[in-house]
Design an enzyme around this catalytic site. Structure first.
Site, PDB file in Angstrom:
ATOM      1  N   ALA A  50       5.576 -40.777 -74.457  1.00 32.89           N
ATOM      2  CA  ALA A  50       5.094 -39.469 -74.941  1.00 32.89           C
ATOM      3  C   ALA A  50       4.794 -39.543 -76.429  1.00 32.89           C
ATOM      4  CB  ALA A  50       6.140 -38.386 -74.649  1.00 32.89           C
ATOM      5  N   GLY A  86       0.163 -41.082 -75.346  1.00 31.05           N
ATOM      6  CA  GLY A  86       0.703 -40.519 -74.106  1.00 31.05           C
ATOM      7  C   GLY A  86       0.633 -38.998 -74.072  1.00 31.05           C
ATOM      8  N   ARG A  90      -3.334 -57.146 -82.212  1.00 29.78           N
ATOM      9  CA  ARG A  90      -2.741 -56.596 -80.986  1.00 29.78           C
ATOM     10  C   ARG A  90      -1.758 -57.594 -80.376  1.00 29.78           C
ATOM     11  NH1 ARG A  90      -8.241 -54.776 -80.636  1.00 29.78           N
ATOM     12  NH2 ARG A  90      -8.329 -52.501 -80.800  1.00 29.78           N
ATOM     13  N   ARG A 126     -16.828 -46.110 -78.497  1.00 30.44           N
ATOM     14  CA  ARG A 126     -16.883 -46.368 -79.950  1.00 30.44           C
ATOM     15  C   ARG A 126     -18.256 -46.907 -80.340  1.00 30.44           C
ATOM     16  NH1 ARG A 126     -10.737 -48.879 -80.649  1.00 30.44           N
ATOM     17  NH2 ARG A 126      -9.797 -46.918 -81.318  1.00 30.44           N
ATOM     18  N   HIS A 149     -10.321 -56.531 -75.272  1.00 32.14           N
ATOM     19  CA  HIS A 149     -10.130 -55.415 -76.189  1.00 32.14           C
ATOM     20  C   HIS A 149      -9.755 -56.029 -77.535  1.00 32.14           C
ATOM     21  CE1 HIS A 149      -9.228 -51.492 -77.600  1.00 32.14           C
ATOM     22  NE2 HIS A 149      -7.929 -51.587 -77.573  1.00 32.14           N
TER      23      HIS A 149
HETATM   24  N1  LIG Z   1      -5.773 -49.846 -74.780  1.00 37.64           N
HETATM   25  C1  LIG Z   1      -6.196 -49.190 -75.815  1.00 37.64           C
HETATM   26  O1  LIG Z   1      -7.400 -49.050 -76.022  1.00 37.64           O
HETATM   27  C2  LIG Z   1      -5.209 -48.575 -76.769  1.00 37.64           C
HETATM   28  C3  LIG Z   1      -5.616 -47.621 -77.709  1.00 37.64           C
HETATM   29  C4  LIG Z   1      -4.662 -47.034 -78.529  1.00 37.64           C
HETATM   30  C5  LIG Z   1      -3.319 -47.422 -78.423  1.00 37.64           C
HETATM   31  N2  LIG Z   1      -2.969 -48.370 -77.526  1.00 37.64           N
HETATM   32  C6  LIG Z   1      -1.584 -48.803 -77.390  1.00 37.64           C
HETATM   33  O2  LIG Z   1      -0.852 -47.774 -76.730  1.00 37.64           O
HETATM   34  C7  LIG Z   1       0.533 -47.901 -77.069  1.00 37.64           C
HETATM   35  C8  LIG Z   1       1.060 -46.536 -77.501  1.00 37.64           C
HETATM   36  O3  LIG Z   1       0.450 -46.136 -78.710  1.00 37.64           O
HETATM   37  P1  LIG Z   1       0.931 -44.782 -79.429  1.00 37.64           P
HETATM   38  O4  LIG Z   1       0.061 -44.588 -80.589  1.00 37.64           O
HETATM   39  O5  LIG Z   1       1.064 -43.692 -78.422  1.00 37.64           O
HETATM   40  O6  LIG Z   1       2.399 -45.204 -79.895  1.00 37.64           O
HETATM   41  P2  LIG Z   1       3.610 -44.223 -80.250  1.00 37.64           P
HETATM   42  O7  LIG Z   1       4.591 -45.028 -81.037  1.00 37.64           O
HETATM   43  O8  LIG Z   1       3.111 -42.959 -80.816  1.00 37.64           O
HETATM   44  O9  LIG Z   1       4.248 -43.881 -78.823  1.00 37.64           O
HETATM   45  C9  LIG Z   1       4.879 -44.827 -78.029  1.00 37.64           C
HETATM   46  C10 LIG Z   1       5.941 -44.097 -77.255  1.00 37.64           C
HETATM   47  O10 LIG Z   1       6.495 -44.975 -76.276  1.00 37.64           O
HETATM   48  C11 LIG Z   1       7.858 -44.589 -76.116  1.00 37.64           C
HETATM   49  N3  LIG Z   1       8.607 -45.632 -75.431  1.00 37.64           N
HETATM   50  C12 LIG Z   1       9.025 -46.830 -75.907  1.00 37.64           C
HETATM   51  N4  LIG Z   1       9.678 -47.494 -74.933  1.00 37.64           N
HETATM   52  C13 LIG Z   1       9.681 -46.714 -73.831  1.00 37.64           C
HETATM   53  C14 LIG Z   1      10.195 -46.850 -72.514  1.00 37.64           C
HETATM   54  N5  LIG Z   1      10.838 -47.961 -72.129  1.00 37.64           N
HETATM   55  N6  LIG Z   1      10.012 -45.851 -71.649  1.00 37.64           N
HETATM   56  C15 LIG Z   1       9.362 -44.719 -72.019  1.00 37.64           C
HETATM   57  N7  LIG Z   1       8.869 -44.542 -73.261  1.00 37.64           N
HETATM   58  C16 LIG Z   1       9.008 -45.517 -74.156  1.00 37.64           C
HETATM   59  C17 LIG Z   1       8.313 -44.348 -77.542  1.00 37.64           C
HETATM   60  O11 LIG Z   1       9.522 -43.605 -77.589  1.00 37.64           O
HETATM   61  C18 LIG Z   1       7.116 -43.619 -78.119  1.00 37.64           C
HETATM   62  O12 LIG Z   1       7.270 -42.223 -78.014  1.00 37.64           O
HETATM   63  C19 LIG Z   1       0.601 -48.973 -78.140  1.00 37.64           C
HETATM   64  O13 LIG Z   1       0.962 -50.204 -77.572  1.00 37.64           O
HETATM   65  C20 LIG Z   1      -0.811 -49.036 -78.669  1.00 37.64           C
HETATM   66  O14 LIG Z   1      -1.129 -50.276 -79.246  1.00 37.64           O
HETATM   67  C21 LIG Z   1      -3.879 -48.951 -76.711  1.00 37.64           C
END
Ligand SMILES: NC(=O)c1ccc[n+]([C@@H]2O[C@H](COP(=O)([O-])OP(=O)(O)OC[C@H]3O[C@@H](n4cnc5c(N)ncnc54)[C@H](O)[C@@H]3O)[C@@H](O)[C@H]2O)c1
Length: 419
Positions: free
Chosen positions: A121, A125, A200, A263, A287
């Protein structure tokens, strides 16, 4: 006594005088407000067509009737009780709450709608959960995070906006993966985002552990779900999710291509050749560094992009699209992009539920497509309710095909190093 209608209001020239017992229809009252026509009842004080402050103040009724206080009636008070029949409501007219339609896509029987869940979240999320809920395609969106209260608090906050946004999907939060029970679609966003200067792949160790644990929970509690992986590094985490859940490859899909394509299209639009939505392009490969944007297929308003923008400029735009994530991370200084990633992930899940998916890019198991090494890589696909419906073969130029093959080799190597 006569009935004062919309026609009477429209004919009036600023003021409409009606008799004491005349009936002013709700539509006519509404129209009077729009046209700023003052309604005067013969013998009454003048009434402004626009609602007065007094008309929206709560009315405190005295226990005994007040002695003959002169009341200034509001437009609403001129409407005869019972006149709000619900019939004949003009488009745009104020609709009583009972009649309000919340969202076109809300089905008649709410229980028929699938359930979705978002794990993590954080920035991506939370936004994904809201975007999914706003479609009203789901009976429930469940948000899970390990931080106590975070998912529940955000879910409640989002639900408070349901009436304002007009969505009917309930949103709930939990710290427990058992809450995934019944979810048909799970979006995996849990994990660390990049910080400035990180690649990444620097996230591999820490996020592999998180993805592994969540995958076990998904296998246990949502064994028939389709999983959309967002956590980085994307291709490695998509592979890991498929491997740990044991789900068929069509049910584990990585989200990156939709975002990278968006993008690129948005950056092309900055050149002034078309609106972003009128640029058509697809980002394949990885990516990251091995991203392949086949320019031979890219168009703006249906015209080949290579005819509209000079080659060196196009190359610079491709480069910027490839590095867009890092550009945002550098500007933010803390955390990474989330508006467009969340929109991308939610649109993939919505496309599955709606059916008839257009060709989009997603990280899937190549399985012989395009003659590539078997790995997880961004390819053109169509989705359906069960995940990947098909990998679509596009006519790539030989240099684009070669770049895709090179990307597949790099990804296969990185994934093999994962174990
Ligand atoms: N694929 C893509 O194009 C893309 C784009 C943006 C971000 N991302 C990736 O998405 C991920 C999340 O990014 P974000 O900005 O939301 O990070 P964020 O730090 O804001 O949120 C991550 C959340 O995951 C939670 N979390 C950690 N371990 C957990 C578990 N075992 N169970 C449940 N929740 C858990 C944390 O408490 C945190 O709230 C990152 O790895 C980021 O690199 C990917």
């Amino acid at each position: 006594m006569s009935v004062v209608s919309v026609v009477d209001v429209e004919k009036a020239n600023g003021v409409l005088v009606i008799a004491a017992r005349d009936i002013l229809t709700p539509l006519a009252a509404d129209r009077a407000k729009e046209l700023n026509v003052r309604i005067e009842r013969a013998g009454d004080a003048k009434v402004s067509a626009s609602p007065t402050v007094a008309s929206v103040q709560p009315i405190v009724r005295p226990l005994k009737p007040a002695p003959t206080a002169a009341k200034s009636p509001t437009i609403e008070s001129l409407i005869q009780p019972g006149a709000l029949s619900g019939a004949l409501y003009r488009r745009g007219a104020q609709v009583p709450p009972k009649m309000r339609v919340t969202n076109d896509s809300a089905p008649k029987t709410q229980d028929d709608r699938p359930r979705a869940a978002v794990v993590g979240a954080g920035h991506v999320g939370a936004m994904t959960a809201l975007r999914l809920a706003e479609t009203s395609l789901f009976s429930r969106v469940l948000l899970v995070d390990i931080v106590p209260g975070l998912a529940a608090g955000l879910a409640l906050d989002m639900w408070h906006s349901s009436g304002l946004r007009g969505f009917t999907t309930q949103i709930e939060g939990s710290t427990d993966l058992s809450a995934l029970e019944g979810a048909g679609y799970v979006v995996m966003t849990a994990g660390r985002p990049r910080q400035p200067g990180m690649s990444r792949t620097d996230l591999t160790g820490v996020n592999a552990e998180i993805v592994g644990g969540v995958a076990d929970g998904i296998r246990r509690y949502a064994p028939n779900s389709v999983v959309v992986v967002v956590t980085n590094p994307l291709e490695e985490m998509t592979y890991l999710m498929a491997n740990r859940t044991g789900f068929p490859s069509k049910r584990v899909i990585g989200m990156a291509g939709v975002l990278d394509s968006a993008r690129f299209c948005s950056l092309i639009a900055l050149e002034g050749v078309a609106r972003p939505q009128d640029v058509n392009a697809i980002a394949l490969g990885s990516h990251g560094a091995e991203m392949v944007i086949p320019l031979s297929l890219a168009t703006a308003n249906g015209r080949p992009i290579e005819e509209l923008i000079a080659n060196d400029r196009l190359a610079a735009i491709v480069e910027r699209a490839r590095d867009s994530g890092a550009e945002v991370v550098k500007l933010l200084q803390k955390g990474s992009a989330y508006f467009s990633p969340a929109e991308s992930a939610a649109s993939m899940v919505a496309a599955m539920v709606r059916g008839g998916s257009p060709v989009i890019a997603a990280c899937v198991q190549s399985g012989g497509a395009y003659g590539l090494a078997d790995t997880r890589i961004g390819l053109p696909v169509r989705l359906d309710a069960n995940g990947v419906k098909e990998i679509v073969t596009l006519p790539l130029r030989s240099d684009e095909q070669a770049a895709l093959a090179e990307a597949a080799r790099s990804l296969a190597k990185r994934i093999s190093e994962l174990s």
